[in-house]
Scaffold this motif. Structure first.
Motif, PDB file in Angstrom:
ATOM      1  N   ALA A 143       0.769  -1.222   0.060  1.00 50.50           N
ATOM      2  CA  ALA A 143      -0.107  -0.070   0.072  1.00 50.50           C
ATOM      3  C   ALA A 143       0.976   1.382  -0.139  1.00 50.50           C
ATOM      4  CB  ALA A 143      -0.865   0.180   1.082  1.00 50.50           C
ATOM      5  N   VAL A 144       1.958   1.266   0.938  1.00 53.51           N
ATOM      6  CA  VAL A 144       2.935   2.153   0.984  1.00 53.51           C
ATOM      7  C   VAL A 144       3.633   2.524  -0.437  1.00 53.51           C
ATOM      8  CG1 VAL A 144       4.803   3.238   1.929  1.00 53.51           C
ATOM      9  CG2 VAL A 144       3.062   2.343   3.431  1.00 53.51           C
ATOM     10  N   ILE A 145       4.112   1.735  -0.927  1.00 54.46           N
ATOM     11  CA  ILE A 145       5.202   1.653  -2.284  1.00 54.46           C
ATOM     12  C   ILE A 145       4.467   2.033  -3.408  1.00 54.46           C
ATOM     13  CG2 ILE A 145       4.801  -0.675  -3.102  1.00 54.46           C
ATOM     14  CD1 ILE A 145       8.294   1.016  -2.581  1.00 54.46           C
ATOM     15  N   TYR A 146       2.973   1.583  -3.354  1.00 55.11           N
ATOM     16  CA  TYR A 146       2.181   1.962  -4.548  1.00 55.11           C
ATOM     17  C   TYR A 146       1.686   3.374  -4.272  1.00 55.11           C
ATOM     18  CZ  TYR A 146       1.632  -2.413  -6.930  1.00 55.11           C
ATOM     19  OH  TYR A 146       2.112  -3.502  -7.864  1.00 55.11           O
ATOM     20  N   ALA A 147       1.521   3.926  -3.176  1.00 55.40           N
ATOM     21  CA  ALA A 147       1.279   5.160  -3.001  1.00 55.40           C
ATOM     22  C   ALA A 147       2.487   6.060  -3.427  1.00 55.40           C
ATOM     23  CB  ALA A 147       0.905   5.392  -1.485  1.00 55.40           C
ATOM     24  N   LEU A 148       3.907   5.739  -2.988  1.00 58.46           N
ATOM     25  CA  LEU A 148       4.927   6.372  -3.610  1.00 58.46           C
ATOM     26  C   LEU A 148       5.061   6.502  -5.139  1.00 58.46           C
ATOM     27  CD1 LEU A 148       7.605   4.904  -1.250  1.00 58.46           C
ATOM     28  CD2 LEU A 148       6.325   7.277  -1.233  1.00 58.46           C
ATOM     29  N   ASN A 149       4.606   5.462  -5.829  1.00 56.12           N
ATOM     30  CA  ASN A 149       4.455   5.297  -7.115  1.00 56.12           C
ATOM     31  C   ASN A 149       3.475   6.047  -7.723  1.00 56.12           C
ATOM     32  OD1 ASN A 149       5.981   4.100  -9.253  1.00 56.12           O
ATOM     33  ND2 ASN A 149       4.319   2.476  -9.792  1.00 56.12           N
ATOM     34  N   GLY A 150       2.400   6.480  -6.980  1.00 54.40           N
ATOM     35  CA  GLY A 150       1.074   7.237  -7.526  1.00 54.40           C
ATOM     36  C   GLY A 150       0.090   6.294  -8.211  1.00 54.40           C
ATOM     37  N   ASN A 151       0.154   5.059  -7.949  1.00 53.36           N
ATOM     38  CA  ASN A 151      -0.665   4.035  -8.352  1.00 53.36           C
ATOM     39  C   ASN A 151      -2.049   3.868  -7.203  1.00 53.36           C
ATOM     40  OD1 ASN A 151      -2.322   2.078  -9.286  1.00 53.36           O
ATOM     41  ND2 ASN A 151      -0.522   0.831 -10.399  1.00 53.36           N
ATOM     42  N   ASN A 152      -2.966   4.720  -7.426  1.00 53.91           N
ATOM     43  CA  ASN A 152      -3.995   4.845  -6.440  1.00 53.91           C
ATOM     44  C   ASN A 152      -5.021   3.636  -6.481  1.00 53.91           C
ATOM     45  OD1 ASN A 152      -3.170   7.377  -5.692  1.00 53.91           O
ATOM     46  ND2 ASN A 152      -4.414   8.356  -7.197  1.00 53.91           N
ATOM     47  N   ASP A 153      -5.153   2.990  -7.544  1.00 54.92           N
ATOM     48  CA  ASP A 153      -6.011   1.786  -7.486  1.00 54.92           C
ATOM     49  C   ASP A 153      -5.347   0.542  -6.934  1.00 54.92           C
ATOM     50  OD1 ASP A 153      -7.858   3.216  -9.316  1.00 54.92           O
ATOM     51  OD2 ASP A 153      -6.775   2.536 -11.117  1.00 54.92           O
ATOM     52  N   LYS A 154      -3.914   0.275  -7.159  1.00 54.88           N
ATOM     53  CA  LYS A 154      -3.202  -0.651  -6.321  1.00 54.88           C
ATOM     54  C   LYS A 154      -3.221  -0.365  -4.909  1.00 54.88           C
ATOM     55  CE  LYS A 154      -1.783  -3.880  -9.464  1.00 54.88           C
ATOM     56  NZ  LYS A 154      -2.142  -5.410  -9.204  1.00 54.88           N
ATOM     57  N   GLN A 155      -2.855   1.056  -4.630  1.00 59.09           N
ATOM     58  CA  GLN A 155      -2.928   1.350  -3.309  1.00 59.09           C
ATOM     59  C   GLN A 155      -4.206   0.945  -2.577  1.00 59.09           C
ATOM     60  OE1 GLN A 155      -2.546   5.492  -2.625  1.00 59.09           O
ATOM     61  NE2 GLN A 155      -3.285   5.461  -0.576  1.00 59.09           N
ATOM     62  N   SER A 156      -5.309   1.530  -3.108  1.00 59.21           N
ATOM     63  CA  SER A 156      -6.639   0.943  -2.455  1.00 59.21           C
ATOM     64  C   SER A 156      -6.795  -0.505  -2.485  1.00 59.21           C
ATOM     65  CB  SER A 156      -7.781   1.713  -3.331  1.00 59.21           C
ATOM     66  OG  SER A 156      -7.633   3.006  -3.499  1.00 59.21           O
ATOM     67  N   GLN A 157      -6.444  -1.312  -3.293  1.00 56.72           N
ATOM     68  CA  GLN A 157      -6.739  -2.631  -3.334  1.00 56.72           C
ATOM     69  C   GLN A 157      -5.955  -3.187  -2.127  1.00 56.72           C
ATOM     70  OE1 GLN A 157      -5.054  -4.737  -7.052  1.00 56.72           O
ATOM     71  NE2 GLN A 157      -4.655  -6.647  -5.789  1.00 56.72           N
ATOM     72  N   TYR A 158      -4.864  -2.929  -1.820  1.00 61.53           N
ATOM     73  CA  TYR A 158      -3.989  -3.252  -0.511  1.00 61.53           C
ATOM     74  C   TYR A 158      -4.641  -2.739   0.566  1.00 61.53           C
ATOM     75  CZ  TYR A 158      -1.064  -6.049  -3.810  1.00 61.53           C
ATOM     76  OH  TYR A 158      -0.663  -6.965  -4.789  1.00 61.53           O
ATOM     77  N   ILE A 159      -4.910  -1.577   0.655  1.00 63.60           N
ATOM     78  CA  ILE A 159      -5.578  -1.057   1.964  1.00 63.60           C
ATOM     79  C   ILE A 159      -6.773  -1.802   2.210  1.00 63.60           C
ATOM     80  CG2 ILE A 159      -7.007   0.844   2.745  1.00 63.60           C
ATOM     81  CD1 ILE A 159      -5.050   2.685   1.331  1.00 63.60           C
ATOM     82  N   ASN A 160      -7.690  -2.189   1.313  1.00 59.36           N
ATOM     83  CA  ASN A 160      -8.724  -3.311   1.513  1.00 59.36           C
ATOM     84  C   ASN A 160      -8.346  -4.541   1.894  1.00 59.36           C
ATOM     85  OD1 ASN A 160     -10.631  -1.317   0.782  1.00 59.36           O
ATOM     86  ND2 ASN A 160     -10.551  -1.806  -1.625  1.00 59.36           N
ATOM     87  N   LYS A 161      -7.198  -5.107   1.459  1.00 60.39           N
ATOM     88  CA  LYS A 161      -6.769  -6.366   1.706  1.00 60.39           C
ATOM     89  C   LYS A 161      -6.260  -6.160   3.277  1.00 60.39           C
ATOM     90  CE  LYS A 161      -6.539  -9.063  -2.073  1.00 60.39           C
ATOM     91  NZ  LYS A 161      -7.219 -10.230  -2.314  1.00 60.39           N
ATOM     92  N   ILE A 162      -5.800  -5.151   3.692  1.00 62.82           N
ATOM     93  CA  ILE A 162      -5.295  -5.055   5.125  1.00 62.82           C
ATOM     94  C   ILE A 162      -6.511  -4.931   5.985  1.00 62.82           C
ATOM     95  CG2 ILE A 162      -4.292  -3.412   6.653  1.00 62.82           C
ATOM     96  CD1 ILE A 162      -2.452  -2.304   4.512  1.00 62.82           C
ATOM     97  N   ILE A 163      -7.665  -4.242   5.680  1.00 66.40           N
ATOM     98  CA  ILE A 163      -8.692  -4.284   6.153  1.00 66.40           C
ATOM     99  C   ILE A 163      -9.440  -5.505   6.522  1.00 66.40           C
ATOM    100  CG2 ILE A 163     -11.074  -3.218   6.535  1.00 66.40           C
ATOM    101  CD1 ILE A 163      -9.918  -0.672   5.121  1.00 66.40           C
ATOM    102  N   GLU A 164      -9.372  -6.381   5.297  1.00 70.41           N
ATOM    103  CA  GLU A 164      -9.986  -7.810   5.372  1.00 70.41           C
ATOM    104  C   GLU A 164      -9.246  -8.691   6.305  1.00 70.41           C
ATOM    105  OE1 GLU A 164      -9.707  -9.242   1.497  1.00 70.41           O
ATOM    106  OE2 GLU A 164     -11.285  -7.884   0.699  1.00 70.41           O
ATOM    107  N   THR A 165      -8.188  -8.331   6.575  1.00 72.08           N
ATOM    108  CA  THR A 165      -7.330  -9.472   7.456  1.00 72.08           C
ATOM    109  C   THR A 165      -7.451  -8.973   9.169  1.00 72.08           C
ATOM    110  OG1 THR A 165      -5.225  -7.999   7.463  1.00 72.08           O
ATOM    111  CG2 THR A 165      -5.544  -9.805   5.868  1.00 72.08           C
ATOM    112  N   PHE A 166      -8.085  -7.901   9.486  1.00 70.28           N
ATOM    113  CA  PHE A 166      -8.270  -7.442  10.742  1.00 70.28           C
ATOM    114  C   PHE A 166      -8.981  -8.407  11.580  1.00 70.28           C
ATOM    115  CE2 PHE A 166      -7.840  -2.882   9.983  1.00 70.28           C
ATOM    116  CZ  PHE A 166      -6.568  -2.685   9.695  1.00 70.28           C
ATOM    117  N   SER A 167     -10.129  -9.119  11.045  1.00 69.12           N
ATOM    118  CA  SER A 167     -10.973  -9.623  12.090  1.00 69.12           C
ATOM    119  C   SER A 167     -10.338 -11.108  12.541  1.00 69.12           C
ATOM    120  CB  SER A 167     -12.307  -9.919  11.377  1.00 69.12           C
ATOM    121  OG  SER A 167     -12.062 -10.591  10.285  1.00 69.12           O
TER     122      SER A 167
END
Length: 502
Positions: A143-167
């Motif tokens: 999520a951080v590396i894609y944010a640095l790369n300016g790829n918002n779609d991939k960033q959002s994808q991995y942010i959602n993955k993090i949220i899915e693993t919380f529970s």
């Protein structure tokens, strides 16, 4: 054999103990002993572990070249073993190394490979459940590396993955860390509402004894600053400072004092701003002792410090002008101030220009070291070498190679006051042989004469030699420019001929 096992495990155990204590030199000594035992025994699993150990310790010591070589060696052994968990760990380390080097695209490639490997590992029988922690960390890194790369779609994808693993997958501490990192991603993009959502969730899990209380308070303060509530931002920054001082985290303390400086400067409180800028500068220097940074950041900080000093001088002069006792001297003071500022600007310009020249030189040396490392570490197949030789066998190209190597050797001898034999030995590019009791460099000598250079020359050796001299020798500006120009001509010929064949 049992005694050897004990020695190997003991050296690794003590080495890892010193590593966790950040005593890297002591750790390196013990881990190297373990590596030597693994080499002597020829045990593939031991070699895989020990080469990864040495890659990690060289990374901590900021020796990125050796870190890369040991990581790749570890990856080779782990692929022979076939353990996906081990393979994923080293791929993750390679991603982290390339991120620190600023090779964002290469870091993304290694991170993605590591993630795929870990996910495949979870489909095997009796897998180690610790892999879920590795996967959650990778989601954050991606999520951080894609944010640095300016790829918002991939960033959002991995942010959602993090949220899915919380529970189901993350521990409480890991949830706090992940949510805190997501908030940091959003404040860097000045998305205050999204950042507040994540930091509020992080605070729910943190409790009163979390290791991240200082960072949570800092993010709260930064969000308030982005929202324009400077008073609230100051209160929360003071709270962050209180937590961070007890935790002794130089990086967080540096960020906190920088935020203080920004807020006070906007409020026109230059004395307070100057105090916190100095504190930020001090903690930044501590942070740089353990991190890889460029000289440009220090120069920018120094310029900001000098700018604030000038503002303080101007403010002092303004107050003095209001004093009746010096009103009659205002013209003289103003004239002196103009001269002083002119001299100061001239001095700053000269210092900046000198540092800029030094920065350009360091950047050039770093570039040639990286190119040399790339040529050394990236293996080329026999088929590729044969194709390159066929592409580069004409007379003009061979003449260019001879001229480049002649200039390279001449500069080496001029600067180092040594000969081509020492160049061959130190660079390890050319073979040194013994003939009739004398050391000779027959293969290198052939490339110094157009009549003797092979029809299908190994141009990579010539290019690597030039990169080595550019990276290791203190050349004058004129000599460096001349050699780089000849090297660029050769590389242009290689590129042109490669395009012709494709």
């Amino acid at each position: 054999m049992s005694n050897t096992i004990i020695q190997y495990r003991w050296n690794r155990l003590v080495g890892h103990k010193f590593l966790h204590q950040t005593n890297y030199e002591q750790a390196k000594s013990y881990l190297e002993q373990g590596y030597k035992i693994a080499q002597h025994e020829g045990d593939t699993e031991w070699l895989a572990k020990s080469s990864n150990d040495l890659g990690l310790i060289h990374f901590k010591l900021l020796d990125y070249k050796n870190a890369l070589l040991y990581y790749k060696e570890s990856l080779k052994y782990k692929e022979q073993i076939g353990n996906l968990y081990y393979i994923g760990t080293t791929l993750n380390n390679l991603g982290l190394l390339n991120k620190d080097l600023g090779n964002i695209e290469q870091a993304i490639e290694y991170y993605e490979q590591a993630l795929d490997t870990f996910l495949n590992y979870t489909r095997t029988d009796n897998f180690d459940v610790r892999v879920f922690s590795n996967i959650s960390h990778l989601y954050e890194d991606l999520a951080v590396i894609y944010a640095l790369n300016g790829n918002n779609d991939k960033q959002s994808q991995y942010i959602n993955k993090i949220i899915e693993t919380f529970s189901t997958k993350l521990s409480t501490n890991e949830k706090v860390r992940a949510l805190k990192n997501l908030a940091l991603v959003h404040i860097k993009q000045e998305q205050s509402s999204d950042a507040r959502q994540f930091i509020n969730e992080s605070r729910k899990f943190a409790g009163l004894n979390s290791n991240y209380l200082d960072e949570i308070a800092y993010i709260d303060a930064y969000i308030s600053y982005l929202e324009g509530d400077l008073e609230q931002a100051l209160q929360q920054t003071n709270k962050a400072l209180s937590h961070s001082q007890s935790a002794n985290k130089p990086q967080v303390l540096s960020d906190i004092h920088q935020l203080f400086y920004t807020i006070y400067e906007q409020q026109g409180q230059y004395q307070q701003a100057f105090k916190h800028l100095n504190q930020h500068y001090q903690y930044k220097e501590q942070e740089l002792q353990a991190q890889y940074q460029t000289d440009l950041q220090l120069i920018n900080q120094q310029i900001a410090k000098e700018r604030l000093e000038r503002q303080l001088i101007s403010e002092q002069l303004t107050r003095e002008k209001q004093d009746n006792k010096i009103r009659s001297l205002s013209n003289i003071i103003l004239g002196s101030l103009i001269i002083l500022l002119a001299l100061s600007f001239l001095l700053i310009f000269l210092i900046y220009r000198k540092r800029k020249d030094k920065q350009a030189l360091l950047a050039s040396i770093k570039s040639h070291k990286e190119k040399l490392l790339l040529l050394e570490s990236e293996a080329t197949s026999d088929k590729d070498i044969q194709r390159d030789n066929q592409n580069c066998s004409d007379e003009d190209f061979r003449q260019s190679l001879v001229e480049l190597l002649v200039e390279t050797v001449n500069l080496w001898e001029k600067v180092t006051q040594s000969d081509r034999i020492e160049l061959a030995e130190k660079s390890r590019i050319w073979r040194v042989s013994i003939d009739e009791g004398r050391l000779r460099t027959r293969s290198l000598d052939k490339y110094l004469n157009i009549q003797k250079i092979p029809q299908n020359p190994r141009w990579r050796n010539v290019v690597k030699t030039s990169h080595y001299v550019l990276a290791e020798c203190h050349l004058s500006q004129a000599d460096r420019a001349l050699l780089e120009d000849k090297l660029e001509q050769v590389m242009s010929l290689i590129k042109a001929r490669s395009m012709e064949t494709t």
